[in-house]
Design a protein around this motif. Structure first.
Motif, mmCIF file in Angstrom:
data_model
loop_
_atom_site.group_PDB
_atom_site.id
_atom_site.type_symbol
_atom_site.label_atom_id
_atom_site.label_comp_id
_atom_site.label_asym_id
_atom_site.label_seq_id
_atom_site.Cartn_x
_atom_site.Cartn_y
_atom_site.Cartn_z
ATOM 1 N N HIS A 195 0.822 -1.204 0.000
ATOM 2 C CA HIS A 195 0.000 0.000 0.000
ATOM 3 C C HIS A 195 0.861 1.262 0.000
ATOM 4 C CE1 HIS A 195 -3.775 -2.192 1.761
ATOM 5 N NE2 HIS A 195 -3.446 -2.584 0.546
ATOM 6 N N MET A 196 1.936 1.258 0.757
ATOM 7 C CA MET A 196 2.817 2.425 0.794
ATOM 8 C C MET A 196 3.510 2.612 -0.560
ATOM 9 S SD MET A 196 2.435 3.848 3.713
ATOM 10 C CE MET A 196 3.806 4.994 3.639
ATOM 11 N N ASP A 197 3.846 1.514 -1.222
ATOM 12 C CA ASP A 197 4.448 1.612 -2.539
ATOM 13 C C ASP A 197 3.443 2.147 -3.559
ATOM 14 O OD1 ASP A 197 6.753 0.988 -4.356
ATOM 15 O OD2 ASP A 197 5.251 -0.327 -5.269
ATOM 16 N N MET A 198 2.176 1.778 -3.437
ATOM 17 C CA MET A 198 1.136 2.290 -4.329
ATOM 18 C C MET A 198 0.858 3.766 -4.074
ATOM 19 S SD MET A 198 -1.372 -1.037 -4.050
ATOM 20 C CE MET A 198 -2.781 -0.227 -4.802
ATOM 21 N N LEU A 199 0.927 4.186 -2.826
ATOM 22 C CA LEU A 199 0.660 5.578 -2.491
ATOM 23 C C LEU A 199 1.745 6.514 -2.997
ATOM 24 C CD1 LEU A 199 -0.624 5.127 1.160
ATOM 25 C CD2 LEU A 199 -1.953 6.047 -0.741
ATOM 26 N N GLN A 200 3.013 6.065 -2.937
ATOM 27 C CA GLN A 200 4.151 6.910 -3.299
ATOM 28 C C GLN A 200 4.144 8.181 -2.444
ATOM 29 O OE1 GLN A 200 4.058 7.357 -7.568
ATOM 30 N NE2 GLN A 200 4.465 5.186 -7.919
ATOM 31 N N ASN A 201 3.987 9.354 -3.048
ATOM 32 C CA ASN A 201 3.985 10.591 -2.266
ATOM 33 C C ASN A 201 2.590 11.166 -2.099
ATOM 34 O OD1 ASN A 201 3.647 11.231 -4.922
ATOM 35 N ND2 ASN A 201 4.929 13.054 -4.889
ATOM 36 N N ARG A 202 1.545 10.363 -2.361
ATOM 37 C CA ARG A 202 0.166 10.842 -2.246
ATOM 38 C C ARG A 202 -0.429 10.419 -0.911
ATOM 39 N NH1 ARG A 202 -2.522 7.972 -7.061
ATOM 40 N NH2 ARG A 202 -1.079 6.366 -6.352
ATOM 41 N N ASN A 203 -1.574 11.001 -0.593
ATOM 42 C CA ASN A 203 -2.262 10.678 0.653
ATOM 43 C C ASN A 203 -3.342 9.621 0.476
ATOM 44 O OD1 ASN A 203 -0.791 12.523 2.232
ATOM 45 N ND2 ASN A 203 -2.121 14.207 1.590
ATOM 46 N N SER A 204 -3.689 9.281 -0.765
ATOM 47 C CA SER A 204 -4.725 8.283 -0.998
ATOM 48 C C SER A 204 -4.565 7.719 -2.399
ATOM 49 C CB SER A 204 -6.131 8.896 -0.844
ATOM 50 O OG SER A 204 -6.354 9.884 -1.835
ATOM 51 N N CYS A 205 -5.151 6.541 -2.614
ATOM 52 C CA CYS A 205 -5.209 5.929 -3.940
ATOM 53 C C CYS A 205 -6.264 4.841 -3.912
ATOM 54 C CB CYS A 205 -3.845 5.368 -4.367
ATOM 55 S SG CYS A 205 -3.334 3.886 -3.469
ATOM 56 N N SER A 206 -6.508 4.232 -5.057
ATOM 57 C CA SER A 206 -7.506 3.176 -5.176
ATOM 58 C C SER A 206 -6.815 1.830 -5.374
ATOM 59 C CB SER A 206 -8.443 3.461 -6.345
ATOM 60 O OG SER A 206 -9.328 2.383 -6.570
ATOM 61 N N LYS A 207 -7.365 0.794 -4.769
ATOM 62 C CA LYS A 207 -6.780 -0.537 -4.917
ATOM 63 C C LYS A 207 -6.911 -1.057 -6.339
ATOM 64 C CE LYS A 207 -7.749 -1.870 -0.125
ATOM 65 N NZ LYS A 207 -8.504 -2.796 0.757
ATOM 66 N N THR A 208 -8.061 -0.790 -6.984
ATOM 67 C CA THR A 208 -8.290 -1.293 -8.332
ATOM 68 C C THR A 208 -7.652 -0.420 -9.405
ATOM 69 O OG1 THR A 208 -10.427 -0.148 -8.335
ATOM 70 C CG2 THR A 208 -10.415 -2.469 -7.699
#
Length: 317
Positions: free
Chosen positions: A256-269
């Motif tokens: 999840h942290m790798d998917m977020l990168q420098n953002r505060n939120s993202c979507s799993k799909t």
């Protein structure tokens, strides 16, 4: 010549129609149609920069024609598969005009795009943009920027929040350290000098190493792992399963942290989409967050010169 058609002339087995459906491209396609613009622009650029002619066969379709068809589809739809290109050459008068009524198959388009195109399609449009700037009276010093947010093709309840992920990862790591402490106490109770360190920072590799050593210990001691109701698990098996569960959760938080990168939120799909407020909310106008993208356009004298797609909810950057 005027042809009158009456019902008495019609029968279900009539072998031909009395109407003339021959197309005249010069009269049926307007002078300002986009297909004519594509031809005008591509005729003045160096095609050798974009197409590798060394792989072209003498019996294949003309490379200039194939290049124009791909560029026209990109300009009209943004994306068109090889199947779509094949269908357009059979049904769209603009593509029939460029192809001169030839009907390339989807394999022909695939071979041309895969083997002959030497530049990325976005790079080609960048050069076309520079060509328009040099051949049209465009004031490039003035760039009007505007855009909006578009909802991504992702489910609403697939959000990942950085604050929640960091908080849950910290709690899970504390539980993991407590589990390692209980493992050290177990080995101390059975008079084994093995002792594992309590790390300050999470390490999945360290947890997997401990799990492998616990598996080897149970195998050497001939401790059978049991499952199901009515079966009492050995103490070391309970600790092993607890540690393994914690390792899996820590691995999930790392993803999840790798998917977020420098953002505060993202979507799993759709990991590239960020949850942001939209202008219109069809969920009962509750103004909830939805996954989306920030699309910005730069226009000079009515010509789109820049398109920027980002996952940032703020327009200032």
């Amino acid at each position: 010549m005027k042809t009158n058609i009456y019902k008495t002339y019609y029968n279900a087995y009539q072998p031909y129609m009395l109407l003339d459906f021959n197309l005249s491209f010069d009269s049926d396609i307007s002078h300002d149609d986009i297909c004519r613009t594509v031809l005008e622009v591509t005729e003045r650029i160096n095609l050798c920069k974009y197409v590798d002619f060394s792989n072209r066969n003498s019996h294949g379709y003309d490379a200039f024609m194939m290049f124009n068809l791909v560029i026209l589809a990109k300009a009209l739809f943004g994306y068109a598969s090889t199947r779509d290109l094949e269908k357009l050459c059979r049904t769209d008068i603009r593509f029939m005009f460029i192809a001169k009524n030839q009907k390339p198959s989807h394999q022909s388009f695939h071979r041309f795009i895969h083997d002959d195109l030497t530049m990325n399609i976005e790079d080609i449009f960048y050069d076309i943009n520079k060509y328009l700037e040099s051949n049209m009276d465009i004031d490039t010093d003035v760039l009007c920027i505007d855009g909006t947010k578009y909802e991504a093709n992702a489910n609403k309840n697939t959000f990942i929040w950085r604050a929640n992920t960091v908080r849950n990862r910290t709690k899970r790591w504390k539980r993991t350290l407590n589990c390692i402490h209980k493992i050290n106490n177990y080995f101390s109770s059975v008079n084994i000098s093995t002792r594992y360190s309590l790390l300050k920072e999470p390490s999945i590799d360290y947890l997997l190493t401990i799990s492998e050593r616990l598996e080897k210990y149970m195998l050497d001691q001939n401790i059978q792992m049991v499952h199901g109701k009515g079966c009492r698990k050995p103490a070391i098996q309970k600790l092993y399963e607890e540690l393994k569960e914690n390792a899996l959760k820590m691995w999930e938080y790392a993803i999840h942290m790798d998917m977020l990168q420098n953002r505060n939120s993202c979507s799993k799909t759709d990991p590239d989409a960020t949850f942001m407020h939209m202008k219109y909310d069809y969920y009962n106008h509750t103004n909830v967050f939805k996954p989306g993208y920030n699309i910005q356009f730069g226009v000079s004298d009515g010509i789109i010169r820049n398109i920027y797609v980002s996952s940032d909810g703020n327009d200032l950057k």
